[in-house]
Design an enzyme around this catalytic site. Structure first.
Site: not given
Length: 346
Positions: A94, A107, A114, A118, A121, A339
């Site tokens: 995205e 962004c 990932c 975290c 997130c 973002c």
């Protein structure tokens, strides 16, 4: 068995020139094709109208252009635009266009999923599939620039690497993409309008400083208390605060560029006086500013937006210590496009 064709955008201009010479053509033909690939951001050899049909057919036989496709676009009530971007292998990332009265910011993502963990997130819930190639990062910027011109009648003004992925875990490809974005042969954007945001990979922050990069650095800090930071972002046990502090001091010594700390305040996690005092102390190590970010909750779990009073307490303490601080409101809430907390909804 069909041989997999190479993405032509992985070739340098010199390699393209050499390819044409090796195939009995003039070297300048490589310059022409290179301009189509980057400055004109062409997605098809058929677009290259100043190149003969025979040459285009030769390119088609030898190469592919692994371009992105905006699969789905959503526009928020506040003007934010979210793109679901389909890659050549069907994977989705995205990117987001964030408009204000004076600028439009892209962004962009640097990885599919990932590799970090975290807890707050949405992207971290997706396993890392692969790094994005330089051309795929570049294409996100081109797509948002076109949307900015279409919807806001002005070119893209800024870029932040705050989408999916940790940019410094895809260092070489991110640097190559930025080189093309800032090149006169690419988009010719000023590097001062680009910010790379990291969760604090100390070794790579030092490498950026050694590489004398000209863009800006942002660090997702979220707490200057080790235990709290490790709870929010468990992988930071490998990049502890003293090491991060030293890397940032090295960065500033080399670049003379201020650091921006991205900092979300959560209820019951880092909204107390001890957290505020620790941040103020950490901010004194290198010249910096702080973006206090409004959180866009991804569920009803532990991580919830702190009270306005907690944010005000942070602002007051930072300003009393001559540290520039501002609150960055979450954008595109109706389309889930905050973002840096991008979720894959496909």
């Amino acid at each position: 068995m069909e041989i997999e064709k190479k993405d032509i955008r992985s070739l340098t201009k010199e390699q393209l020139r050499d390819f044409f010479v090796a195939n009995g053509d003039k070297a300048f033909r490589g310059n022409q094709v290179y301009e189509w690939l980057w400055s004109k951001a062409s997605h098809s050899f058929e677009d290259m109208t100043n190149v003969s049909k025979e040459t285009r057919a030769m390119l088609e036989n030898n190469f592919v252009i692994n371009h992105i496709k905006v699969d789905q676009m959503q526009r928020s009530e506040d003007g934010t635009v979210k793109n679901a971007v389909r890659l050549h292998d069907g994977l989705i990332v995205e990117s987001v266009l964030i408009p204000t009265e004076t600028r439009t910011t892209a962004c962009v993502s640097s990885q599919v999923g990932c590799s970090l963990d975290c807890n707050f997130c949405a992207t971290a819930r997706l396993k890392r599939m692969r790094n994005l190639e330089p051309g795929e990062i570049y294409d996100q910027v081109v797509a948002i620039d076109r949307e900015s011109r279409l919807y806001y009648n002005r070119p893209l003004s800024n870029i932040v690497f705050m989408g999916m992925g940790e940019p410094l875990m895809n260092y070489n490809n991110v640097m190559k993409a930025i080189d093309m974005i800032t090149s006169e042969e690419g988009l010719a954007m000023s590097p001062k309008r680009i910010t790379v945001s990291t969760s604090g990979v100390s070794k790579m922050i030092k490498k950026m400083a050694d590489d004398e990069v000209k863009f800006k650095l942002a660090v997702s800090l979220h707490s200057a208390i080790e235990e709290t930071r490790n709870h929010i972002m468990p992988f930071t046990k490998n990049f502890q605060l003293p090491e991060l502090r030293e890397a940032l001091q090295y960065w500033y010594k080399k670049t003379k560029s201020k650091v921006t700390y991205e900092y979300v305040v959560w209820k019951g996690i880092n909204d107390d006086k001890a957290s505020i005092d620790a941040l103020v102390k950490f901010c004194k190590y290198v010249p910096c500013k702080v973006n206090l970010i409004e959180y866009n909750p991804i569920d009803d779990g532990e991580f919830q937006q702190a009270s306005d009073q907690a944010i005000d307490n942070y602002i007051k303490a930072l300003e009393q210590n001559d540290i520039v601080a501002k609150v960055r409101r979450s954008r595109g809430k109706d389309i889930d496009a905050a973002c840096g907390q991008l979720a894959n909804k496909s």
